[in-house]
Design an enzyme around this catalytic site. Structure first.
Site, mmCIF file in Angstrom:
data_model
loop_
_atom_site.group_PDB
_atom_site.id
_atom_site.type_symbol
_atom_site.label_atom_id
_atom_site.label_comp_id
_atom_site.label_asym_id
_atom_site.label_seq_id
_atom_site.Cartn_x
_atom_site.Cartn_y
_atom_site.Cartn_z
ATOM 1 N N TYR A 145 1.237 4.374 27.672
ATOM 2 C CA TYR A 145 0.193 3.433 27.238
ATOM 3 C C TYR A 145 0.510 2.034 27.772
ATOM 4 C CZ TYR A 145 -2.565 0.555 23.988
ATOM 5 O OH TYR A 145 -3.430 -0.368 23.440
ATOM 6 N N ALA A 146 1.747 1.588 27.554
ATOM 7 C CA ALA A 146 2.131 0.242 28.001
ATOM 8 C C ALA A 146 2.028 0.119 29.519
ATOM 9 C CB ALA A 146 3.560 -0.078 27.541
HETATM 10 N N1 NAP Z 1 -6.186 -2.280 17.869
HETATM 11 C C1 NAP Z 1 -5.143 -2.886 18.413
HETATM 12 O O1 NAP Z 1 -4.223 -3.346 17.726
HETATM 13 C C2 NAP Z 1 -5.051 -3.036 19.908
HETATM 14 C C3 NAP Z 1 -3.982 -3.758 20.424
HETATM 15 C C4 NAP Z 1 -3.884 -3.925 21.781
HETATM 16 C C5 NAP Z 1 -4.832 -3.407 22.614
HETATM 17 N N2 NAP Z 1 -5.867 -2.701 22.108
HETATM 18 C C6 NAP Z 1 -6.856 -2.168 23.046
HETATM 19 O O2 NAP Z 1 -8.156 -2.554 22.637
HETATM 20 C C7 NAP Z 1 -9.095 -1.551 23.014
HETATM 21 C C8 NAP Z 1 -9.895 -1.136 21.787
HETATM 22 O O3 NAP Z 1 -8.999 -0.629 20.810
HETATM 23 P P1 NAP Z 1 -9.458 -0.277 19.327
HETATM 24 O O4 NAP Z 1 -8.317 -0.595 18.454
HETATM 25 O O5 NAP Z 1 -10.792 -0.862 19.044
HETATM 26 O O6 NAP Z 1 -9.556 1.315 19.444
HETATM 27 P P2 NAP Z 1 -10.449 2.367 18.629
HETATM 28 O O7 NAP Z 1 -10.907 1.793 17.331
HETATM 29 O O8 NAP Z 1 -9.653 3.625 18.620
HETATM 30 O O9 NAP Z 1 -11.725 2.558 19.589
HETATM 31 C C9 NAP Z 1 -11.536 3.096 20.886
HETATM 32 C C10 NAP Z 1 -12.843 3.074 21.641
HETATM 33 O O10 NAP Z 1 -12.598 3.645 22.944
HETATM 34 C C11 NAP Z 1 -13.464 4.747 23.142
HETATM 35 N N3 NAP Z 1 -12.801 5.843 23.843
HETATM 36 C C12 NAP Z 1 -11.601 6.405 23.565
HETATM 37 N N4 NAP Z 1 -11.376 7.449 24.391
HETATM 38 C C13 NAP Z 1 -12.469 7.554 25.196
HETATM 39 C C14 NAP Z 1 -12.855 8.438 26.237
HETATM 40 N N5 NAP Z 1 -12.089 9.460 26.633
HETATM 41 N N6 NAP Z 1 -14.043 8.236 26.847
HETATM 42 C C15 NAP Z 1 -14.849 7.230 26.454
HETATM 43 N N7 NAP Z 1 -14.557 6.365 25.475
HETATM 44 C C16 NAP Z 1 -13.379 6.521 24.847
HETATM 45 C C17 NAP Z 1 -13.871 5.232 21.746
HETATM 46 O O11 NAP Z 1 -15.136 5.883 21.842
HETATM 47 P P3 NAP Z 1 -15.497 7.175 20.891
HETATM 48 O O12 NAP Z 1 -15.707 6.628 19.516
HETATM 49 O O13 NAP Z 1 -16.734 7.746 21.484
HETATM 50 O O14 NAP Z 1 -14.307 8.080 20.980
HETATM 51 C C18 NAP Z 1 -13.921 3.910 20.973
HETATM 52 O O15 NAP Z 1 -15.177 3.300 21.134
HETATM 53 C C19 NAP Z 1 -8.282 -0.413 23.636
HETATM 54 O O16 NAP Z 1 -8.293 -0.540 25.033
HETATM 55 C C20 NAP Z 1 -6.887 -0.657 23.105
HETATM 56 O O17 NAP Z 1 -5.906 -0.139 23.959
HETATM 57 C C21 NAP Z 1 -5.998 -2.501 20.758
#
Ligand code: NAP
Length: 240
Positions: A145-146
Site C-alpha cells: 500500500y505504502a
Molecule cells: N482514511 C484514511 O485514513 C486515509 C489515509 C490516507 C490515505 N487515504 C486514501 O484516501 C482514499 C480514500 O480512502 P477512504 O478512507 O475514503 O476509503 P473508503 O472509505 O474505503 O472508500 C474507498 C473508495 O474507493 C473505491 N474503491 C475501492 N476499491 C475499488 C475498486 N476496485 N474499483 C473501484 N473503486 C474502488 C470504493 O468504491 P466502492 O464503494 O464501490 O467499493 C470507495 O468509494 C484512498 O485512496 C486511501 O488510500 C485514506
C-alpha cells in the site's frame, strides 16, 4: 456559463463522499464507484461513471467514456479511489498485491493520461492524486500500500514537470494530497491497539475528519491555489 466538471473516483463513501458533498455547489460532478448501485442516482447536471478499477478492461472502458462523454468540459480529476489490504508481505497473496497496484497506482496513471490529453488542448485543468502519509513514512503491514502511495507522489511530481516542459503558458497543475489517519471505513477496521499507537504519533492529538480533506481539495482546485503545483500536501495533524 456552465460549471466545469470534476471527476471524483471512489465517491461512494469516506473521503470521496465528503469531497462530493463539499464540491457539489461549485462544480458539476462525475462520481465514480466500483458499481453503479454503490452511488445514489445522478442528479441534474451531475453524472455517475462506474468501473471496477482492478479490472483492466473496465478501466480501459472507463477512460474511453471519460474522454468521449466529458472531455469537452472536464476541469478537475481527483484520483481518490483506493484499497488498503494490510498484511505482512510474507502472507500477502499476489492477488492482493496486484489489486492494490491496479486500484491505487495504475488506475490514477491511466486516468491522468486521459486527463492530460484533454487538459493539453485547453491548457487548463487540475489533477489531484490522493496519496497517504505512509507513502513518505512507510508503515508496518502496509508495505505494498505504502509503495503504491509513494509511487503516486513521484508520478504527480514528474507529470507537473512534464507539463511545464511541454507548455509555455498554461494553467495545468498536478498535485498530491496525503491524508494521515482519517476516520472512514478504511480506518474503521484497524484494531484498537494500533489506533491508540497512531494517536500517540499525531501532534494534533486527534484523528482527522473526511471534511478536512474535502476542504483541502476544494481549495486546491480553485484559482486561489494557482501557484501550488507538483506538491504533496500532507493533511495529517503533524503525524510523522
Ligand atoms: N482514511 C484514511 O485514513 C486515509 C489515509 C490516507 C490515505 N487515504 C486514501 O484516501 C482514499 C480514500 O480512502 P477512504 O478512507 O475514503 O476509503 P473508503 O472509505 O474505503 O472508500 C474507498 C473508495 O474507493 C473505491 N474503491 C475501492 N476499491 C475499488 C475498486 N476496485 N474499483 C473501484 N473503486 C474502488 C470504493 O468504491 P466502492 O464503494 O464501490 O467499493 C470507495 O468509494 C484512498 O485512496 C486511501 O488510500 C485514506
Amino acid at each position: 456559463m456552465e460549471k466545469p466538471k470534476v471527476l471524483i473516483t471512489g465517491a461512494s463513501k469516506g473521503l470521496g463522499l465528503a469531497m462530493a458533498e463539499l464540491l457539489a455547489p461549485h462544480y458539476r460532478l462525475i462520481l465514480h464507484a466500483s458499481k453503479e448501485e454503490n452511488l445514489p442516482p445522478a442528479t441534474d447536471g451531475n453524472f455517475n461513471l462506474c468501473a471496477n478499477l482492478s479490472d483492466n478492461a473496465e478501466l480501459t472502458t472507463f477512460c474511453k467514456r471519460l474522454k468521449a462523454e466529458h472531455g469537452d468540459t472536464l476541469y478537475g480529476v481527483i484520483n481518490n479511489a483506493g484499497v488498503a489490504l494490510d498484511k505482512s508481505i510474507v502472507f500477502q497473496p499476489e492477488k492482493e498485491i496486484d489489486a492494490m497496484i491496479a486500484v491505487n497506482l495504475k488506475a490514477p496513471i491511466m486516468i491522468s493520461k486521459v486527463a492530460m490529453k484533454i487538459f493539453g488542448l485547453k491548457k487548463r485543468g487540475v489533477i489531484i492524486n490522493i496519496s497517504s502519509s505512509v507513502g513518505e513514512t512507510g508503515n508496518a503491514f502496509q508495505s505494498v500500500y505504502a509503495a503504491t502511495k509513494a509511487g503516486l507522489v513521484a508520478f504527480s511530481k514528474s507529470l507537473a514537470k512534464e507539463v511545464g516542459m511541454l507548455n509555455n503558458e498554461h494553467q495545468i497543475r498536478v498535485l498530491c494530497v496525503s491524508p494521515g489517519f482519517i476516520e472512514t471505513n478504511m480506518t474503521d477496521t484497524i484494531p484498537e491497539n494500533f489506533r491508540q499507537k497512531y494517536l500517540e504519533m499525531i501532534p494534533a492529538n486527534r484523528y482527522g475528519k473526511a471534511s478536512e480533506i474535502a476542504e483541502t481539495i476544494l481549495f486546491l482546485l480553485s484559482d486561489k491555489a494557482a501557484y501550488i503545483n507538483g506538491a504533496n500536501i500532507q493533511v495529517n495533524g503533524g503525524l510523522c
